[in-house]
Design an enzyme around this catalytic site. Structure first.
Site, PDB file in Angstrom:
ATOM      1  N   TYR A 126       0.814  -1.212   0.000  1.00  0.00           N
ATOM      2  CA  TYR A 126       0.000   0.000   0.000  1.00  0.00           C
ATOM      3  C   TYR A 126       0.852   1.269   0.000  1.00  0.00           C
ATOM      4  O   TYR A 126       0.643   2.191  -0.790  1.00  0.00           O
ATOM      5  CB  TYR A 126      -0.944   0.007   1.212  1.00  0.00           C
ATOM      6  CG  TYR A 126      -1.691   1.307   1.368  1.00  0.00           C
ATOM      7  CD1 TYR A 126      -2.849   1.553   0.642  1.00  0.00           C
ATOM      8  CD2 TYR A 126      -1.225   2.299   2.226  1.00  0.00           C
ATOM      9  CE1 TYR A 126      -3.521   2.750   0.767  1.00  0.00           C
ATOM     10  CE2 TYR A 126      -1.891   3.500   2.354  1.00  0.00           C
ATOM     11  CZ  TYR A 126      -3.047   3.718   1.621  1.00  0.00           C
ATOM     12  OH  TYR A 126      -3.709   4.914   1.750  1.00  0.00           O
ATOM     13  N   ASP A 172      -8.137  -3.636  -1.209  1.00  0.00           N
ATOM     14  CA  ASP A 172      -9.271  -2.854  -1.699  1.00  0.00           C
ATOM     15  C   ASP A 172      -8.827  -1.603  -2.430  1.00  0.00           C
ATOM     16  O   ASP A 172      -9.510  -1.122  -3.341  1.00  0.00           O
ATOM     17  CB  ASP A 172     -10.172  -2.462  -0.523  1.00  0.00           C
ATOM     18  CG  ASP A 172      -9.416  -1.693   0.552  1.00  0.00           C
ATOM     19  OD1 ASP A 172      -9.631  -0.479   0.671  1.00  0.00           O
ATOM     20  OD2 ASP A 172      -8.603  -2.300   1.269  1.00  0.00           O
ATOM     21  N   LYS A 216     -11.076  -9.190   5.642  1.00  0.00           N
ATOM     22  CA  LYS A 216     -11.634  -7.848   5.838  1.00  0.00           C
ATOM     23  C   LYS A 216     -12.334  -7.414   4.552  1.00  0.00           C
ATOM     24  O   LYS A 216     -11.702  -7.165   3.533  1.00  0.00           O
ATOM     25  CB  LYS A 216     -10.546  -6.855   6.216  1.00  0.00           C
ATOM     26  CG  LYS A 216     -11.112  -5.469   6.513  1.00  0.00           C
ATOM     27  CD  LYS A 216     -10.013  -4.476   6.789  1.00  0.00           C
ATOM     28  CE  LYS A 216     -10.588  -3.089   6.972  1.00  0.00           C
ATOM     29  NZ  LYS A 216      -9.531  -2.068   7.082  1.00  0.00           N
TER      30      LYS A 216
END
Length: 532
Positions: A269, A304, A376
């Protein structure tokens, strides 16, 4: 989740084994790279474990001053602790804090000791750092006792809700209210831009921007408030923050010392979305995950985010690849399956035909690949248009997909996403949405068995096949610079459509190649389990 409740996806076990093998082969050179380097933040985190805290009148932490002073005089190739405890043994200062204060003004002479002085300095450093590791051990035991005493969330998925006003003293009553309304996990978003600060702010903060600064005191205050709420509600309320950015190892350490329960910690990320140097990220991440493993903290990964910059259908296989890599890196660092909050998201354009069926396929594949991990599940954001009625419906479909596929951690979607910062009333409506779906359809995992050759199972197998193809391409590729193949893939824009070369990005100047005599008692203690 019990086997009775687990939805069935029929994939070839040999393909799954192949995918994991390829992820290991892609990840191993990066682990080797991480083992061969240290960073300024790893060294600062080690000093924090030894008890050094506080900051000067301008807010610069003493750990920054001390690491910078040692680096200027001796370098960090042998680690920061050996010259620091050698200086203490030579009477340069009576304690670690005073040494850091004197070093900030150039009042300390550091050296690399030899012989018996070297051995004595390393023993002293190990004793000091071991006290911090034992504190994390006690906090882990305290969590386990509290869960056993007050009880745990009555069902999965855990309902995960974000609270972040910028003011920790405003966050606390909102967090309590969210827990009373049904939230099982409270996430305090960091202030915008904190991931790019190469220091951790000190004290309780009241002026964050679109979030609240992650500090040790803020962690302590929120943990204490949620402990009181947990006792009152009769269920343990978990606390989440972010271990990412340039201070990832330090924030992970502070989380372990203050008993946070989850930390956002993704393998790529910071590289992709904050332009942090890849080598810095992987070195910092490995140390951070060793801390998480020891402290019993669940990590949340950020797959995500890929789907906010790339198409959620075309790039679905990159999410699966990242999940497999995150799993490998996490387990190599000592994390167990129950600590792997692997991320994925409900981000397919709802105007596409069969969008919901496709979402189910992707969610079911993640559940099949990682059956013991608390996945998640992230709500729609990219295609929230400002139409709050449509948004509320989309969130309901998101919640339903989570119920049908057995997700472990469900982040509450807001109908005002991408319009305004949600009001408390928006949050209450969102929690009502979750409660209705879970109470009405929470057992659908027992009944949801899509046909073997139907749309959902076929799509899931296609995504897994594309993931294997991508991993094979990464493993068998290399670049002229000789970087690990995964770093070359990141540089080429394979993930999230972001190109991040290994020789660029923020924080590169904080990366140090270890010398042959490098020593870090924190790493040794975390790997050995010497104080547990």
């Amino acid at each position: 989740m019990s086997p009775r409740q687990r939805p069935v996806l029929e994939v070839d076990p040999a393909v799954v084994r192949r995918a994991r093998s390829l992820a290991r082969r892609a990840g191993q050179p990066v682990v080797d790279l991480a083992r061969a380097h240290t960073t300024v933040s790893v060294e600062r985190a080690t000093l924090r474990l030894a008890g050094l805290k506080g900051a000067d009148h301008e807010g610069t932490p003493w750990v920054n001053h001390l690491v910078d002073a040692v680096r200027a005089q001796t370098g960090l190739e042998h680690g920061v602790t050996t010259p620091v405890w050698d200086a203490l043994r030579r009477g340069q200062a009576p304690d670690l804090l005073t040494l850091a204060q004197k070093a900030s003004s150039g009042g300390v002479s550091f050296r690399l000791p030899e012989g018996s002085d070297l051995r004595a300095s390393r023993r002293a450093a190990r004793v000091a750092v071991a006290r911090g590791v034992r504190t994390m051990d006690r906090q882990r035991a305290a969590r386990e006792r509290m869960v056993a005493t007050v009880g745990d969330a009555p069902r999965t998925p855990w309902v995960y809700l974000i609270v972040a006003t910028g003011d920790i003293h405003e966050d606390i009553p909102q967090a309590r209210a969210a827990a009373e309304a049904g939230a099982d996990v409270i996430a305090v978003i960091r202030s915008t831009g904190q991931s790019l600060l190469d220091f951790v702010p000190e004290g309780a903060t009241r002026e964050g921007f679109a979030g609240t600064y992650a500090t040790q005191e803020n962690f302590r205050l929120m943990r204490a408030a949620l402990d009181e709420t947990s006792r009152r509600l009769g269920r343990y309320v978990r606390l989440t923050n972010y271990a990412s950015g340039l201070c990832m190892p330090e924030i992970a350490t502070l989380a372990g010392l203050e008993r946070l329960d989850m930390m956002l910690n993704d393998s790529m990320y910071g590289i992709l979305f904050r332009d942090i140097n890849p080598v810095r990220t992987f070195v910092d991440q490995r140390f951070s995950r060793q801390v998480h493993a020891r402290a019993g903290i669940i990590i949340n990964t950020g797959e995500d985010n890929y789907l906010t910059t790339a198409d959620a259908v075309e790039a679905a296989h990159t999410v699966t690849v990242s999940q497999l890599l995150n799993e490998y890196f996490a387990k190599e660092a000592g994390l167990e399956d129950w600590q792997l909050g692997l991320g994925h998201a409900f981000e397919i354009d709802p105007d596409l035909p069969d969008s919901f069926r496709t979402e189910l396929a992707h969610a079911l594949l993640a559940r099949r690949l990682f059956p013991r991990a608390p996945l998640k599940w992230m709500p729609p954001t990219k295609h929230m248009t400002g139409d709050v009625f449509r948004g509320y419906l989309l969130d309901g479909f998101f919640n339903l997909a989570g119920a049908m596929t057995g997700q472990g951690i469900l982040l509450v979607g807001m109908m005002t996403e991408a319009v305004v910062t949600p009001w408390l009333s928006d949050r209450d409506l969102a929690l009502q949405n979750v409660r209705y779906v879970m109470e009405a359809a929470g057992g659908l995992t027992e009944d949801f068995h899509p046909p073997r050759d139907g749309f959902i199972q076929t799509r899931a197998r296609q995504v897994l096949s594309e993931a294997v193809d991508l991993l094979e391409g990464i493993v068998h590729d290399s670049d002229a610079a000789g970087d690990p193949p995964l770093l070359a893939a990141i540089a080429d824009g394979t993930f999230g459509a972001m190109k991040r070369p290994a020789t660029a990005g923020k924080g590169l100047d904080g990366v140090v190649v270890k010398a042959g005599g490098y020593d870090n008692p924190a790493t040794s203690l975390l790997e050995e389990g010497a104080t547990r």
